[in-house]
Design a protein around this motif. Structure first.
Motif, mmCIF file in Angstrom:
data_model
loop_
_atom_site.group_PDB
_atom_site.id
_atom_site.type_symbol
_atom_site.label_atom_id
_atom_site.label_comp_id
_atom_site.label_asym_id
_atom_site.label_seq_id
_atom_site.Cartn_x
_atom_site.Cartn_y
_atom_site.Cartn_z
ATOM 1 N N ASN A 133 -26.149 14.158 -19.966
ATOM 2 C CA ASN A 133 -27.438 14.234 -19.282
ATOM 3 C C ASN A 133 -27.996 15.655 -19.323
ATOM 4 O O ASN A 133 -29.200 15.845 -19.477
ATOM 5 C CB ASN A 133 -27.300 13.751 -17.833
ATOM 6 C CG ASN A 133 -28.603 13.199 -17.293
ATOM 7 O OD1 ASN A 133 -29.308 12.449 -17.992
ATOM 8 N ND2 ASN A 133 -28.961 13.577 -16.081
ATOM 9 N N TYR A 134 -27.101 16.616 -19.249
ATOM 10 C CA TYR A 134 -27.519 18.018 -19.366
ATOM 11 C C TYR A 134 -28.106 18.277 -20.756
ATOM 12 O O TYR A 134 -29.169 18.890 -20.895
ATOM 13 C CB TYR A 134 -26.304 18.917 -19.107
ATOM 14 C CG TYR A 134 -26.565 20.387 -19.313
ATOM 15 C CD1 TYR A 134 -27.164 21.155 -18.321
ATOM 16 C CD2 TYR A 134 -26.196 21.015 -20.508
ATOM 17 C CE1 TYR A 134 -27.394 22.504 -18.507
ATOM 18 C CE2 TYR A 134 -26.429 22.366 -20.710
ATOM 19 C CZ TYR A 134 -27.035 23.106 -19.704
ATOM 20 O OH TYR A 134 -27.271 24.438 -19.894
ATOM 21 N N ILE A 135 -27.432 17.794 -21.784
ATOM 22 C CA ILE A 135 -27.916 18.018 -23.154
ATOM 23 C C ILE A 135 -29.263 17.333 -23.368
ATOM 24 O O ILE A 135 -30.210 17.936 -23.887
ATOM 25 C CB ILE A 135 -26.873 17.514 -24.187
ATOM 26 C CG1 ILE A 135 -25.625 18.405 -24.154
ATOM 27 C CG2 ILE A 135 -27.470 17.461 -25.598
ATOM 28 C CD1 ILE A 135 -24.473 17.907 -25.016
ATOM 29 N N LEU A 136 -29.385 16.087 -22.946
ATOM 30 C CA LEU A 136 -30.646 15.366 -23.141
ATOM 31 C C LEU A 136 -31.777 16.016 -22.347
ATOM 32 O O LEU A 136 -32.914 16.095 -22.825
ATOM 33 C CB LEU A 136 -30.491 13.894 -22.736
ATOM 34 C CG LEU A 136 -29.602 13.048 -23.654
ATOM 35 C CD1 LEU A 136 -29.412 11.657 -23.057
ATOM 36 C CD2 LEU A 136 -30.193 12.928 -25.059
ATOM 37 N N THR A 137 -31.468 16.476 -21.148
ATOM 38 C CA THR A 137 -32.498 17.134 -20.333
ATOM 39 C C THR A 137 -32.986 18.407 -21.008
ATOM 40 O O THR A 137 -34.194 18.653 -21.105
ATOM 41 C CB THR A 137 -31.937 17.461 -18.926
ATOM 42 O OG1 THR A 137 -31.506 16.254 -18.308
ATOM 43 C CG2 THR A 137 -32.996 18.126 -18.052
ATOM 44 N N ARG A 138 -32.046 19.206 -21.515
ATOM 45 C CA ARG A 138 -32.464 20.453 -22.156
ATOM 46 C C ARG A 138 -33.179 20.204 -23.475
ATOM 47 O O ARG A 138 -34.135 20.905 -23.824
ATOM 48 C CB ARG A 138 -31.259 21.379 -22.363
ATOM 49 C CG ARG A 138 -30.920 22.140 -21.066
ATOM 50 C CD ARG A 138 -30.026 23.331 -21.309
ATOM 51 N NE ARG A 138 -30.504 24.231 -22.341
ATOM 52 C CZ ARG A 138 -29.753 25.174 -22.922
ATOM 53 N NH1 ARG A 138 -28.495 25.312 -22.567
ATOM 54 N NH2 ARG A 138 -30.254 25.958 -23.854
ATOM 55 N N MET A 139 -32.728 19.199 -24.227
ATOM 56 C CA MET A 139 -33.447 18.848 -25.459
ATOM 57 C C MET A 139 -34.898 18.500 -25.141
ATOM 58 O O MET A 139 -35.823 18.875 -25.867
ATOM 59 C CB MET A 139 -32.765 17.675 -26.170
ATOM 60 C CG MET A 139 -31.463 18.041 -26.875
ATOM 61 S SD MET A 139 -30.620 16.572 -27.571
ATOM 62 C CE MET A 139 -31.736 16.146 -28.938
ATOM 63 N N ALA A 140 -35.087 17.777 -24.037
ATOM 64 C CA ALA A 140 -36.441 17.379 -23.652
ATOM 65 C C ALA A 140 -37.266 18.577 -23.210
ATOM 66 O O ALA A 140 -38.431 18.719 -23.581
ATOM 67 C CB ALA A 140 -36.382 16.330 -22.527
ATOM 68 N N GLU A 153 -36.811 21.811 -23.870
ATOM 69 C CA GLU A 153 -36.993 22.912 -24.822
ATOM 70 C C GLU A 153 -37.355 22.416 -26.219
ATOM 71 O O GLU A 153 -37.489 23.220 -27.141
ATOM 72 C CB GLU A 153 -35.694 23.735 -24.894
ATOM 73 C CG GLU A 153 -35.272 24.279 -23.544
ATOM 74 C CD GLU A 153 -33.801 24.736 -23.538
ATOM 75 O OE1 GLU A 153 -33.246 24.977 -24.630
ATOM 76 O OE2 GLU A 153 -33.220 24.826 -22.442
ATOM 77 N N GLN A 154 -37.470 21.106 -26.366
ATOM 78 C CA GLN A 154 -37.673 20.520 -27.693
ATOM 79 C C GLN A 154 -36.703 21.115 -28.701
ATOM 80 O O GLN A 154 -37.054 21.478 -29.820
ATOM 81 C CB GLN A 154 -39.128 20.677 -28.126
ATOM 82 C CG GLN A 154 -40.005 19.800 -27.233
ATOM 83 C CD GLN A 154 -41.472 20.089 -27.342
ATOM 84 O OE1 GLN A 154 -41.902 20.795 -28.248
ATOM 85 N NE2 GLN A 154 -42.256 19.540 -26.450
ATOM 86 N N ALA A 155 -35.458 21.220 -28.246
ATOM 87 C CA ALA A 155 -34.406 21.819 -29.072
ATOM 88 C C ALA A 155 -33.555 20.733 -29.708
ATOM 89 O O ALA A 155 -33.557 19.587 -29.261
ATOM 90 C CB ALA A 155 -33.548 22.722 -28.205
ATOM 91 N N SER A 156 -32.817 21.097 -30.742
ATOM 92 C CA SER A 156 -31.986 20.122 -31.447
ATOM 93 C C SER A 156 -30.712 19.855 -30.662
ATOM 94 O O SER A 156 -30.262 20.681 -29.864
ATOM 95 C CB SER A 156 -31.622 20.639 -32.833
ATOM 96 O OG SER A 156 -30.633 21.633 -32.734
ATOM 97 N N PHE A 157 -30.140 18.691 -30.933
ATOM 98 C CA PHE A 157 -28.890 18.310 -30.294
ATOM 99 C C PHE A 157 -27.817 19.367 -30.510
ATOM 100 O O PHE A 157 -27.158 19.808 -29.564
ATOM 101 C CB PHE A 157 -28.420 16.956 -30.847
ATOM 102 C CG PHE A 157 -27.049 16.577 -30.398
ATOM 103 C CD1 PHE A 157 -26.833 16.063 -29.128
ATOM 104 C CD2 PHE A 157 -25.955 16.750 -31.239
ATOM 105 C CE1 PHE A 157 -25.562 15.734 -28.707
ATOM 106 C CE2 PHE A 157 -24.675 16.420 -30.819
ATOM 107 C CZ PHE A 157 -24.470 15.907 -29.550
#
Lengths: 436, 436
Positions: B163-170, B172-176
């Motif tokens: 959930n942390y990774i998906l939240t930050r991807m959203a 920062e529009q950053a890659s997985f």
């Protein structure tokens, strides 16, 4: 398989939900208890009105004594509500060795100091999960899961009627009275909504939560209680402009030997989890020294959700009976003799930021007069909106203060309200910034 | 005051939190149990590393047998994790009449069919609140408060790392891979993150939740599990354009004789409560036939929150011991002999809307070919975005379908991926619309 007999006292809305659960999930209940869980008697003054469900006529009675004195009944579900005769019936049932399940927060908030020790002495349980937050499992979570934590704060949206009204006022920019009237029409508010909208119901629940969370006995009368009836759509709109949402919040905090226990309309930052709880939903946010923040949400009222909580308690007691024991956990989480004595912080000593709304004549120098008095009382202004000129003579002036002492704010408002330029009583709304 | 002796097996991060609670809240624990709750022994292979807390050297030992065979120890806290030797140690402790508290979801999800009946036979408790959702009191809520409900669905965000990774991807529009690398650096993801990001950890927890909620035994292997490693920032952005958020969801549903139990990246409507759970927070949403929807949120992991849940279970068992009873509630809420047998719905038979992303050559006729194949497989398109022309030859084409059969979707994607115009493997993400 042994039989555990349950008596239902009060066949109103929630009582009807309880009967439905007994009928619909009977097998499941017996499976989970390991014994036959049987609804043996239903007592109400009115046993003729059709509740929309089929009930064996033999279960119904108007004779409360037959239930309270029956050696057969193991558990009494008290759903008659109010103070009397609920108090007398519950005390009698306890003395007769019956376990109690109740949804009656008013009863426990006012007479808990009599009922809970009586239960402890008799070795029976008084469970009240349904009294706070309807279907939300907060009471059990505090007693069981958070038992290793020192709980430092409990915050709640505990009254669905108020939250529904505030949510609709925000969505429709409608007045309090218009939304209340419609809520009454739709069944979301009582014909006499005083207990709900004036915060009394919320304060009853907060008294229970504070007592349980902090291991003490907080009386309902010790809780500062302010309702939502003075809130206008304008306040909700201003709150939004400042980045806040307006909620009727129950706030309990424990710090050293001091408890804060208060219920009032509160501005909370819009990204704070409790700010996102809308409509008839309730939420309880707990902060423990190890668990950190935990939030529980769900339907705070309603026939089925409340009946679900009542029956969860019935199952819990039935499992104790099946295991051969009486009460397993004291009603307030530790023995009555070990409850701590704390002072409740006088409201005048509260330090928090405030939202202040003045209604003043539209003339030069108004702001200077208001801010002069505020400054004299050590209240410093963080921001100000003087939104739009009304056609009428009076204009609203809205201020957000830095942290201020409530006593100072009250004194300043009294002084300001004496000014000729002030057209109606000024309003203050407390802001919570440090919510954990 | 009698003493209840607790042995701690595994002195890692959570174990350290447990020791801190014993030290910091010792008096509170004894008060709430009504007996002295004593940490009597700590066993770990490594008893020399400094854990940052002062521990009486006499408590520490490397000899697990001394704990498992000690007649003194009442409760064993298992925090060594993994399958073996945890399984053998737990079984031995149970045979020796010790109650177990564990945070080991992998162990229970794979060996619950051996451990739980052994505990039932020995009349001891196996409590595992900390195994699912860290500090969130879901297991107790299901066993106790919702015991009168037929639970029809359980949905969860159960892995903080994902959930942390998906939240930050959203955000920062950053890659997985970029976010994962940073999460590892910051301690939010393990050095080997496979169990987390591939959904295995979530599936372990869902196996426990399904078994408990539906009164059955669901094996970990029966759960369809798909992780988040193929998700791109683009998918999250498209999801938002369509009004959805992307979450790794654990989904359990019960309908008649059929169970759905699946873990996969899921698009949920952005105004749905679970969609609002961001960062390392976990949430569990339960739907019962009477309680309606209930949601519990909190820290899903972390030393202190997990230790809090472990110690809540220890207090629960200690209260049973103090009351003179063994296990009060079977580990899955009803006797093992009464667990139901349900089929798990094959994934190919799932019917739900899908998000499909194709990467195709930027040339005319591409959409016609893709939609032709979809149509042939009974998949109808609700909406389509062909967002912006890339400089490269390949362009993304994104479709949302109406309800479709998973078998059809898989067949269609295989066929489409054979086309010359398709530049890389197509991606599908399931959408949940009817979440209760």
């Amino acid at each position: 398989m042994r039989t555990i007999n349950v008596g239902l006292l009060g066949f109103g809305t929630i009582g009807t939900g309880v009967v439905k659960i007994f009928q619909q999930n009977h097998q499941l209940l017996s499976q989970r208890v390991g014994a036959e869980l049987k609804l043996t008697q239903i007592v109400d003054l009115d046993i003729t009105t059709d509740r929309g469900i089929a009930v064996d006529k033999g279960l119904l009675s108007t004779d409360v004594q037959s239930m309270l004195t029956s050696p057969e009944i193991d558990i009494v579900i008290e759903l008659i509500g109010g103070y009397e005769p609920a108090r007398s019936f519950v005390l009698q049932a306890i003395r007769n060795g019956k376990h109690i399940v109740t949804a009656n927060k008013a009863l426990l908030a006012l007479h808990g100091d009599e009922i809970l020790p009586a239960a402890e002495q008799a070795g029976v349980d008084v469970l009240y999960e349904a009294a706070v937050g309807g279907g939300i499992p907060a009471i059990t979570a505090i007693k069981e899961n958070l038992a290793a934590n020192r709980i430092t704060s409990v915050l709640g949206i505990l009254n669905g009627t108020c939250n529904y009204i505030l949510t609709r006022m925000a969505e429709e920019q409608a007045s309090f009275s218009a939304v209340l009237a419609d809520a009454q029409k739709q069944g979301y508010a009582e014909a006499d909504p005083t207990f709900d909208i004036e915060g009394v119901d919320t304060a009853h629940k907060l008294a229970l939560l504070c007592s349980l969370c902090f291991g003490t006995h907080i009386e309902f009368e010790q809780i500062f209680t302010e309702g939502i009836s003075k809130i206008t759509a304008l306040d909700i709109e201003f709150a939004r402009e400042f980045g806040y949402k307006l909620k009727l919040l129950a706030i309990g905090k424990h710090n050293g030997d001091m408890i804060e226990a208060r219920v009032h309309p509160t501005m909370v930052p819009e990204n704070y989890p409790l700010a996102k709880i809308d409509g008839v939903f309730n939420a309880i946010r707990l902060f423990g020294d190890f668990v950190g923040p935990t939030m529980l949400t769900g339907f705070g009222a309603g026939m089925d959700a409340t009946a679900s909580a009542v029956m969860g308690d019935v199952v819990s007691i039935a499992r104790n009976i099946q295991a051969g024991i009486g009460s397993r956990i004291p009603p307030l989480g530790c023995p009555m003799s070990e409850l701590a004595q704390y002072s409740v912080k006088p409201m005048e000593e509260l330090v928090t930021p405030y939202y202040l709304r003045f209604t003043a004549k539209d003339q030069p120098g108004v702001l200077a007069q208001i801010s002069g008095i505020l400054g004299k009382h050590n209240i410093s202004i963080e921001s100000m909106i003087q939104p739009h000129r009304h056609e009428a003579e009076a204009v609203p002036i809205v201020l957000m203060t830095h942290d201020a002492l409530e006593r100072d704010v009250r004194n300043a408002l009294s002084e300001i309200d004496e000014l000729d330029i002030i057209q109606q009583e000024s309003l203050m709304i407390r802001i919570e910034e440090n919510l954990d």
